[in-house]
Design an enzyme around this catalytic site. Structure first.
Site, PDB file in Angstrom:
ATOM      1  N   TRP A   1       0.825  -1.205   0.000  1.00  0.00           N
ATOM      2  CA  TRP A   1       0.000   0.000   0.000  1.00  0.00           C
ATOM      3  C   TRP A   1       0.858   1.253   0.000  1.00  0.00           C
ATOM      4  O   TRP A   1       0.580   2.217  -0.722  1.00  0.00           O
ATOM      5  CB  TRP A   1      -0.931  -0.005   1.209  1.00  0.00           C
ATOM      6  CG  TRP A   1      -1.850   1.173   1.262  1.00  0.00           C
ATOM      7  CD1 TRP A   1      -3.085   1.277   0.680  1.00  0.00           C
ATOM      8  CD2 TRP A   1      -1.618   2.430   1.924  1.00  0.00           C
ATOM      9  NE1 TRP A   1      -3.640   2.523   0.940  1.00  0.00           N
ATOM     10  CE2 TRP A   1      -2.758   3.243   1.701  1.00  0.00           C
ATOM     11  CE3 TRP A   1      -0.568   2.945   2.671  1.00  0.00           C
ATOM     12  CZ2 TRP A   1      -2.852   4.547   2.207  1.00  0.00           C
ATOM     13  CZ3 TRP A   1      -0.659   4.238   3.171  1.00  0.00           C
ATOM     14  CH2 TRP A   1      -1.799   5.019   2.941  1.00  0.00           C
TER      15      TRP A   1
ATOM     16  N   ASP B   1      -6.237  -3.324  -1.473  1.00  0.00           N
ATOM     17  CA  ASP B   1      -6.251  -3.637  -0.040  1.00  0.00           C
ATOM     18  C   ASP B   1      -6.721  -2.455   0.804  1.00  0.00           C
ATOM     19  O   ASP B   1      -6.914  -2.606   2.012  1.00  0.00           O
ATOM     20  CB  ASP B   1      -4.853  -4.056   0.420  1.00  0.00           C
ATOM     21  CG  ASP B   1      -4.401  -5.355  -0.235  1.00  0.00           C
ATOM     22  OD1 ASP B   1      -5.149  -6.341  -0.147  1.00  0.00           O
ATOM     23  OD2 ASP B   1      -3.316  -5.378  -0.842  1.00  0.00           O
ATOM     24  N   ASP B   2      -6.886  -1.302   0.186  1.00  0.00           N
ATOM     25  CA  ASP B   2      -7.265  -0.099   0.916  1.00  0.00           C
ATOM     26  C   ASP B   2      -8.751  -0.150   1.275  1.00  0.00           C
ATOM     27  O   ASP B   2      -9.611  -0.310   0.408  1.00  0.00           O
ATOM     28  CB  ASP B   2      -6.984   1.131   0.044  1.00  0.00           C
ATOM     29  CG  ASP B   2      -7.207   2.430   0.789  1.00  0.00           C
ATOM     30  OD1 ASP B   2      -6.224   3.037   1.209  1.00  0.00           O
ATOM     31  OD2 ASP B   2      -8.372   2.849   0.948  1.00  0.00           O
ATOM     32  N   PHE B   3      -9.056   0.008   2.589  1.00  0.00           N
ATOM     33  CA  PHE B   3     -10.450  -0.115   3.014  1.00  0.00           C
ATOM     34  C   PHE B   3     -11.311   0.981   2.399  1.00  0.00           C
ATOM     35  O   PHE B   3     -12.468   0.736   2.024  1.00  0.00           O
ATOM     36  CB  PHE B   3     -10.557  -0.052   4.539  1.00  0.00           C
ATOM     37  CG  PHE B   3     -11.987  -0.135   5.016  1.00  0.00           C
ATOM     38  CD1 PHE B   3     -12.652  -1.355   5.050  1.00  0.00           C
ATOM     39  CD2 PHE B   3     -12.682   1.003   5.384  1.00  0.00           C
ATOM     40  CE1 PHE B   3     -13.981  -1.432   5.457  1.00  0.00           C
ATOM     41  CE2 PHE B   3     -14.015   0.944   5.794  1.00  0.00           C
ATOM     42  CZ  PHE B   3     -14.667  -0.281   5.828  1.00  0.00           C
TER      43      PHE B   3
END
Length: 216
Positions: free
Chosen positions: A139, A158-160
């Site tokens: 990230w 993968d970033d919420f």
């Protein structure tokens, strides 16, 4: 980068509605930093809110050649010469201290490229190289690619915030798993950095807190 990307993304009805509501993409994509400087800032800001991260990085920058909170941060040789006590006094944890020392040595060894050197490398080449460093995950490198190196086709699955934004855009019950998000957004290449920016903006809608400065 943003204008042609917005036109491209706007061909999708859901995204067209988002673009109409939020407005033009303001992703600059080039903050003018060297990769070493950007990664040093990223390490300093890990697991911290914006104001606290800026304060700690400002203290670190005071130890640089210009002795200014606005930077630039200490050069690699300077970081390696600083005592642990001086770095701890900036508010850095032991893990961050070790990560910064490792980053500085990697820059001196040529593992961390300059901007000019990075321009000759693909996104995946940069990711594969830099994630070998302590404290640097995928990230973090993706943020470097998007906000420092102006790479137009990065999708940080993968970033919420990106996953939550996509959930809202597609009216899903739950945020998609990273693998699913990757598959669903592949058709928006080569403009996925702009798509990620809109996902972040959608994920922040209705919140009273200020937008995340790392993804603005």
């Amino acid at each position: 980068m943003a204008d042609s990307a917005t036109l491209f993304l706007g061909a999708d009805p859901d995204l067209a509605a988002v673009i109409a509501r939020i407005g033009p993409c303001t992703l600059r994509g080039d903050d003018g930093q060297e990769p070493y400087d950007a990664l040093l800032r990223a390490i300093a800001g890990q697991q911290l809110h914006g104001a606290a991260a800026r304060k700690i990085f400002g203290r670190l920058c005071l130890l640089g050649a210009q002795e200014s909170v606005d930077g630039p941060p200490p050069a690699p040789g300077r970081i390696l010469s600083l005592s642990e006590e001086k770095l701890w006094a900036c508010g850095l944890s032991g893990n961050k201290l070790l990560a910064m020392k490792g980053l500085a040595q990697a820059r001196l060894d040529g593992l961390v490229p300059s901007r000019a050197e990075a321009s000759a490398m693909t996104d995946e080449e940069l990711i594969d190289r830099l994630v070998t460093l302590r404290g640097i995950g995928r990230w973090t490198v993706e943020m470097l690619l998007m906000f420092t190196l102006n790479r137009p086709d990065v999708m940080p699955v993968d970033d919420f915030g990106v996953r939550e934004g996509w959930r809202r855009i597609r009216k899903m019950d739950l945020p998609p798993k990273p693998k699913i998000l990757k598959e669903e957004t592949e058709r928006f290449a080569p403009h996925r950095s702009t798509l990620a920016w809109y996902c972040w903006r959608v994920s922040e809608e209705g919140k009273k807190t200020a937008p995340n400065p790392l993804t603005s």
